[in-house]
Design a protein around this motif. Structure first.
Motif, mmCIF file in Angstrom:
data_model
loop_
_atom_site.group_PDB
_atom_site.id
_atom_site.type_symbol
_atom_site.label_atom_id
_atom_site.label_comp_id
_atom_site.label_asym_id
_atom_site.label_seq_id
_atom_site.Cartn_x
_atom_site.Cartn_y
_atom_site.Cartn_z
ATOM 1 N N MET A 100 0.829 -1.204 0.000
ATOM 2 C CA MET A 100 0.000 0.000 0.000
ATOM 3 C C MET A 100 0.863 1.253 0.000
ATOM 4 O O MET A 100 0.607 2.200 -0.756
ATOM 5 N N ARG A 101 1.899 1.270 0.825
ATOM 6 C CA ARG A 101 2.770 2.446 0.901
ATOM 7 C C ARG A 101 3.450 2.708 -0.441
ATOM 8 O O ARG A 101 3.583 3.853 -0.875
ATOM 9 N N ALA A 102 3.880 1.634 -1.094
ATOM 10 C CA ALA A 102 4.516 1.795 -2.402
ATOM 11 C C ALA A 102 3.534 2.344 -3.429
ATOM 12 O O ALA A 102 3.884 3.184 -4.265
ATOM 13 N N ALA A 103 2.275 1.889 -3.363
ATOM 14 C CA ALA A 103 1.273 2.352 -4.318
ATOM 15 C C ALA A 103 0.905 3.808 -4.090
ATOM 16 O O ALA A 103 0.588 4.538 -5.034
ATOM 17 N N LEU A 104 0.931 4.265 -2.824
ATOM 18 C CA LEU A 104 0.552 5.645 -2.517
ATOM 19 C C LEU A 104 1.693 6.633 -2.722
ATOM 20 O O LEU A 104 1.445 7.841 -2.846
ATOM 21 N N ASP A 105 2.911 6.158 -2.753
ATOM 22 C CA ASP A 105 4.084 7.037 -2.759
ATOM 23 C C ASP A 105 4.065 8.084 -3.867
ATOM 24 O O ASP A 105 4.379 9.256 -3.610
ATOM 25 N N PRO A 106 3.683 7.748 -5.125
ATOM 26 C CA PRO A 106 3.736 8.775 -6.172
ATOM 27 C C PRO A 106 2.487 9.651 -6.254
ATOM 28 O O PRO A 106 2.434 10.552 -7.097
ATOM 29 N N LEU A 107 1.489 9.426 -5.407
ATOM 30 C CA LEU A 107 0.202 10.108 -5.542
ATOM 31 C C LEU A 107 0.173 11.433 -4.786
ATOM 32 O O LEU A 107 0.825 11.597 -3.755
ATOM 33 N N LYS A 108 -0.625 12.367 -5.285
ATOM 34 C CA LYS A 108 -0.812 13.650 -4.614
ATOM 35 C C LYS A 108 -1.926 13.579 -3.573
ATOM 36 O O LYS A 108 -2.061 14.485 -2.727
ATOM 37 N N ARG A 109 -2.736 12.534 -3.609
ATOM 38 C CA ARG A 109 -3.802 12.280 -2.654
ATOM 39 C C ARG A 109 -4.264 10.851 -2.859
ATOM 40 O O ARG A 109 -3.890 10.192 -3.844
ATOM 41 N N TYR A 110 -5.062 10.354 -1.944
ATOM 42 C CA TYR A 110 -5.628 9.013 -2.112
ATOM 43 C C TYR A 110 -7.029 8.989 -1.508
ATOM 44 O O TYR A 110 -7.394 9.881 -0.727
ATOM 45 N N ALA A 111 -7.804 7.985 -1.856
ATOM 46 C CA ALA A 111 -9.184 7.890 -1.377
ATOM 47 C C ALA A 111 -9.257 6.972 -0.173
ATOM 48 O O ALA A 111 -8.659 5.902 -0.152
ATOM 49 N N VAL A 112 -10.020 7.400 0.839
ATOM 50 C CA VAL A 112 -10.262 6.612 2.044
ATOM 51 C C VAL A 112 -11.732 6.225 2.064
ATOM 52 O O VAL A 112 -12.608 7.057 1.825
ATOM 53 N N LEU A 113 -12.014 4.954 2.358
ATOM 54 C CA LEU A 113 -13.387 4.459 2.411
ATOM 55 C C LEU A 113 -13.675 3.940 3.810
ATOM 56 O O LEU A 113 -12.886 3.179 4.375
ATOM 57 N N GLY A 114 -14.814 4.381 4.375
ATOM 58 C CA GLY A 114 -15.257 3.809 5.630
ATOM 59 C C GLY A 114 -15.527 2.325 5.428
ATOM 60 O O GLY A 114 -16.240 1.953 4.494
ATOM 61 N N SER A 115 -14.967 1.479 6.275
ATOM 62 C CA SER A 115 -14.989 0.047 6.008
ATOM 63 C C SER A 115 -16.286 -0.635 6.395
ATOM 64 O O SER A 115 -16.670 -1.625 5.802
ATOM 65 N N LEU A 116 -16.990 -0.134 7.422
ATOM 66 C CA LEU A 116 -18.239 -0.748 7.850
ATOM 67 C C LEU A 116 -19.229 0.346 8.207
ATOM 68 O O LEU A 116 -18.861 1.428 8.603
ATOM 69 N N GLY A 117 -20.512 0.034 8.129
ATOM 70 C CA GLY A 117 -21.512 1.002 8.541
ATOM 71 C C GLY A 117 -22.737 0.980 7.663
ATOM 72 O O GLY A 117 -22.806 0.256 6.678
ATOM 73 N N ARG A 118 -23.718 1.794 8.031
ATOM 74 C CA ARG A 118 -24.969 1.852 7.291
ATOM 75 C C ARG A 118 -24.903 2.839 6.137
ATOM 76 O O ARG A 118 -25.801 2.878 5.312
ATOM 77 N N ARG A 119 -23.877 3.656 6.086
ATOM 78 C CA ARG A 119 -23.746 4.629 5.007
ATOM 79 C C ARG A 119 -22.357 4.554 4.401
ATOM 80 O O ARG A 119 -21.385 4.236 5.069
#
Length: 408
Positions: free
Chosen positions: A226-245
């Motif tokens: 994951m760290r290697a994949a994020l290294d060249p990016l200017k931002r990344y997307a975060v997803l809430g892993s569990l929940g009703r929404r």
């Protein structure tokens, strides 16, 4: 009639129709240089189908997504009753033909991980030790030591709760993360290392995992790919892993997302638009009949079939719709000082008709990227049926699939 057959007949004709975001800013603390201000987004599902057959189809498809099958209801015990025997038919008259047996239902498809999705979605790092986490004031005291660049290893720590409840989707706490630095390198940040040695090492010394004991100053599960994949990016997307929404938001690379979240290694508006769409929400929510979300690599992200192929016009339409929606959502959160949970709970969608309209436009742009009729964008049952079909065609090699263009 078999629901999947009837749905396929219903969906046999499609007519495609056509239908900058700043990055999340980490909490401001004296010395570290803060990134740009950040909008974040929460998705609500597309409007459910209103008839009984669509509901039944949705439940069948949802069960297929988790490898289950609906069974016919048990009719229960039948009370015995006298039965009148019919007279034997006359030999001069032919008996009525017996009805043909109902065809066996088609086997339901259980989605599988798609190879092309590998390397784009990751579980966030797991520290294995609460001692890595710092409250705001303690982090501020460490970062205010200007003699050492502590911002290299003391970073904002973003949780699912922050994404859902904070009006700016900013982290409330901080974390010490030495990455993959060896102990002598970690020693260049003495105040941070001292905290970890005092709070984490005693717990790690009793851990059954030898690597946790011997490398006590590092995260237990640092997620190196994951760290290697994020290294060249200017931002990344975060997803809430569990929940009703559904919770999806941009994060700056300096921010460490907690292990209660999932990571998408991409920084383009088109990809964010797909993740914010009713199509992905429907897929993620279909893992259970209760409607909970399961943003895990195996349950949703790795199996989700992205639109492919997509032309430049379709990609631009999704990107534009995403940027507009994301910006408006962020404005509403800041204006009302509410988090995403409250924004989408208080009288939604009537209380925010403009935001609801932006969701509709995005969903229709995504439907067009799939080559679907715009009417499908608001029909969860038909969306799920088509996504199941796409997953099967790709998995069986009957459809080319390369949804993520190579970088550069």
């Amino acid at each position: 009639m078999n629901l999947f057959r009837r749905a396929k007949a219903l969906l046999s004709t499609d007519e495609p129709s056509a239908a900058t975001i700043t990055v999340a800013q980490p909490p401001t603390i004296a010395q570290p240089q803060a990134p740009d201000a950040a909008p974040r987004h929460l998705l609500v599902p597309a409007e459910a189908a209103g008839d009984a057959e669509s509901d039944a189809l949705r439940h069948r498809a949802a069960n297929a997504l988790v490898g289950k099958h609906l069974k016919r209801p048990d009719p229960g015990p039948v009370d015995p009753a006298p039965v009148a025997l019919a007279p034997e038919p006359s030999l001069t008259h032919s008996s009525a033909p017996e009805p043909s047996p109902e065809p066996a239902p088609e086997p339901e498809w259980c989605p599988v991980a798609l190879a092309a999705n590998r390397g784009k979605f990751f579980q966030s790092p797991t520290p294995v030790g609460k001692g890595f986490i710092l409250e705001r004031e303690e982090a501020k005291a460490v970062l205010n030591d200007w003699s050492i660049p502590y911002s290299d290893v003391v970073r904002p720590y973003l949780t699912s709760e922050d994404l859902a409840e904070d009006p700016r989707q900013q982290s409330g706490r901080w974390i010490i993360d030495f990455g993959q630095r060896e102990l002598d390198e970690a020693g260049r940040y003495p105040r941070a290392l001292e905290i970890v040695e005092q709070r984490v090492k005693p717990e790690r010394d009793t851990n059954a995992d030898e690597s946790f004991r011997t490398r006590w100053w590092l995260f237990g599960r640092p997620r190196l790919p994951m760290r290697a994949a994020l290294d060249p990016l200017k931002r990344y997307a975060v997803l809430g892993s569990l929940g009703r929404r559904m919770i999806v938001a941009w994060a700056h690379p300096w921010i460490v997302a907690s292990n209660s979240t999932m990571i998408f290694a991409g920084d383009d508006d088109y990809s964010m638009g797909i993740l914010l769409s009713g199509a992905y929400d429907t897929w993620a929510r279909a893992g259970t009949l209760e409607g909970d979300l399961r943003n895990t690599p195996t349950a949703a992200l790795a199996t989700f079939p992205w639109p492919d192929p997509v032309d430049a016009r379709q990609r631009e339409a999704v990107s534009t719709a995403c940027v507009t929606l994301y910006r408006r959502r962020s404005e509403l959160c800041r204006e009302r000082e509410v988090g995403l949970t409250r924004l989408y709970s208080l009288g939604w969608p009537e209380a925010n008709p403009d935001l609801a309209e932006l969701h509709r436009r995005l969903d229709e742009a995504v439907a067009d990227a799939y080559g679907w009729d715009p009417s499908i964008a608001a029909d969860q049952a038909r969306i799920l049926e088509r996504l199941l079909q796409l997953n099967r065609e790709v998995a069986e090699g009957r459809r080319p699939y390369s949804p993520f263009p190579a970088a550069g």
